[in-house]
Write a protein that holds these residues in place. Structure first.
Motif, short mmCIF file in Angstrom:
data_model
loop_
_atom_site.label_atom_id
_atom_site.label_comp_id
_atom_site.label_asym_id
_atom_site.label_seq_id
_atom_site.Cartn_x
_atom_site.Cartn_y
_atom_site.Cartn_z
N GLU A 40 0.83 -1.20 0.00
CA GLU A 40 0.00 0.00 0.00
C GLU A 40 0.86 1.25 0.00
O GLU A 40 0.57 2.22 -0.72
N PHE A 41 1.93 1.24 0.77
CA PHE A 41 2.79 2.42 0.81
C PHE A 41 3.51 2.62 -0.51
O PHE A 41 3.75 3.77 -0.92
N ALA A 42 3.84 1.54 -1.21
CA ALA A 42 4.46 1.68 -2.54
C ALA A 42 3.52 2.45 -3.47
O ALA A 42 3.95 3.34 -4.20
N LYS A 43 2.23 2.13 -3.42
CA LYS A 43 1.26 2.86 -4.25
C LYS A 43 1.15 4.31 -3.81
O LYS A 43 1.15 5.23 -4.63
N ILE A 44 1.05 4.53 -2.51
CA ILE A 44 0.95 5.90 -1.98
C ILE A 44 2.15 6.73 -2.42
O ILE A 44 2.00 7.86 -2.89
N ALA A 45 3.34 6.18 -2.28
CA ALA A 45 4.57 6.91 -2.64
C ALA A 45 4.60 7.22 -4.14
O ALA A 45 4.90 8.36 -4.53
N CYS A 46 4.30 6.25 -4.96
CA CYS A 46 4.30 6.48 -6.42
C CYS A 46 3.31 7.57 -6.79
O CYS A 46 3.62 8.49 -7.55
N THR A 47 2.10 7.46 -6.27
CA THR A 47 1.05 8.42 -6.62
C THR A 47 1.36 9.81 -6.11
O THR A 47 1.22 10.80 -6.84
N ALA A 48 1.80 9.92 -4.86
CA ALA A 48 2.09 11.23 -4.27
C ALA A 48 3.20 11.95 -5.01
O ALA A 48 3.17 13.17 -5.15
N TYR A 49 4.18 11.21 -5.48
CA TYR A 49 5.34 11.82 -6.13
C TYR A 49 5.26 11.80 -7.64
O TYR A 49 6.24 12.11 -8.32
N GLY A 50 4.12 11.42 -8.19
CA GLY A 50 3.95 11.48 -9.64
C GLY A 50 4.73 10.44 -10.42
O GLY A 50 5.07 10.67 -11.57
N ILE A 51 5.02 9.31 -9.81
CA ILE A 51 5.69 8.22 -10.52
C ILE A 51 4.63 7.39 -11.20
O ILE A 51 3.77 6.79 -10.54
N ASP A 52 4.62 7.37 -12.52
CA ASP A 52 3.61 6.63 -13.27
C ASP A 52 3.98 5.16 -13.34
O ASP A 52 4.76 4.73 -14.18
N ALA A 53 3.40 4.38 -12.44
CA ALA A 53 3.72 2.96 -12.37
C ALA A 53 3.23 2.20 -13.59
O ALA A 53 3.71 1.10 -13.88
N ASN A 54 2.29 2.78 -14.35
CA ASN A 54 1.80 2.11 -15.56
C ASN A 54 2.87 2.02 -16.63
O ASN A 54 2.73 1.26 -17.58
N GLU A 55 3.93 2.79 -16.49
CA GLU A 55 5.03 2.75 -17.45
C GLU A 55 5.95 1.55 -17.21
O GLU A 55 6.84 1.29 -18.00
N TYR A 56 5.73 0.83 -16.12
CA TYR A 56 6.61 -0.27 -15.74
C TYR A 56 5.92 -1.61 -15.99
O TYR A 56 4.98 -1.96 -15.30
N LEU A 57 6.41 -2.31 -16.99
CA LEU A 57 5.86 -3.62 -17.33
C LEU A 57 6.49 -4.67 -16.41
O LEU A 57 7.71 -4.81 -16.36
N VAL A 58 5.66 -5.37 -15.68
CA VAL A 58 6.14 -6.38 -14.73
C VAL A 58 6.14 -7.73 -15.43
O VAL A 58 5.14 -8.16 -15.97
N ASP A 59 7.30 -8.39 -15.42
CA ASP A 59 7.34 -9.74 -15.97
C ASP A 59 7.68 -10.73 -14.87
O ASP A 59 7.99 -10.36 -13.75
N GLU A 60 7.61 -12.01 -15.19
CA GLU A 60 7.76 -13.03 -14.16
C GLU A 60 9.15 -13.13 -13.57
O GLU A 60 9.36 -13.75 -12.54
N LYS A 61 10.13 -12.51 -14.18
CA LYS A 61 11.51 -12.57 -13.67
C LYS A 61 11.87 -11.34 -12.84
O LYS A 61 13.02 -11.15 -12.50
N ASP A 62 10.89 -10.51 -12.54
CA ASP A 62 11.18 -9.27 -11.83
C ASP A 62 11.53 -9.50 -10.37
O ASP A 62 10.94 -10.29 -9.67
N HIS A 63 12.47 -8.79 -9.93
CA HIS A 63 13.05 -8.55 -8.63
C HIS A 63 12.74 -9.44 -7.44
O HIS A 63 13.66 -9.91 -6.81
N TYR A 64 11.50 -9.66 -7.08
CA TYR A 64 11.21 -10.28 -5.79
C TYR A 64 10.38 -11.55 -5.95
O TYR A 64 9.39 -11.59 -6.67
#
Length: 144
Positions: A52-76
């Motif tokens: 939830e905080f990841a969403k809050i931080a992105c939205t509050a600071y204008g980071i457009d998360a829709n620009e980030y395509l998530v694939d199955e090999k991503d980070h975590y």
């Protein structure tokens, strides 16, 4: 102790909201920074999760998360690419704002600590791509 009352906060049901919480919520909802839960409630007594905080931080600071395509090999290993929060976690990770817990996990459903939240906010403000001017709308809100 907060008096148990039911408020309608910009279209959301807010049980046990103090006037200060109600004011903050009514300021943040129109900007999409918080949106409550799918059942239309806002739960001020519930801990905010790391997801939830990841969403809050992105939205509050204008980071457009829709620009980030998530694939199955991503980070975590514990961030399923089909979860609602995956794009926010990926955006913050790709920008170097978060790095997980060092064990290859993000722990999206754990409650976020104050220290973790402050680390994210500090990393965003130190990031060369930050969008701090978006926060000018909130200078009149008391955050403490």
């Amino acid at each position: 102790m907060v008096q148990m009352e039911k408020y309608n906060v910009t279209g959301m049901s807010c049980a046990a909201c103090s006037a200060r919480v109600e004011k903050a919520v009514s300021e943040l909802v129109p900007y999409g920074i918080i949106s409550g839960y799918p059942d239309g409630t806002f739960k001020p007594g519930k801990h905010i999760t790391r997801a939830e905080f990841a969403k809050i931080a992105c939205t509050a600071y204008g980071i457009d998360a829709n620009e980030y395509l998530v694939d199955e090999k991503d980070h975590y290993s514990d961030v399923n690419r089909y979860e609602w929060y995956a794009k926010y976690v990926k955006a913050l990770t790709d920008k170097g704002i978060v790095s997980g817990d060092g064990n290859g996990t993000f722990r999206p459903n754990d409650k976020i600590t104050r220290e973790e939240a402050m680390t994210i906010l500090t990393n965003i403000s130190n990031n060369k791509d930050n969008n701090l001017d978006k926060l000018k709308h909130f200078k009149h809100i008391s955050w403490y």
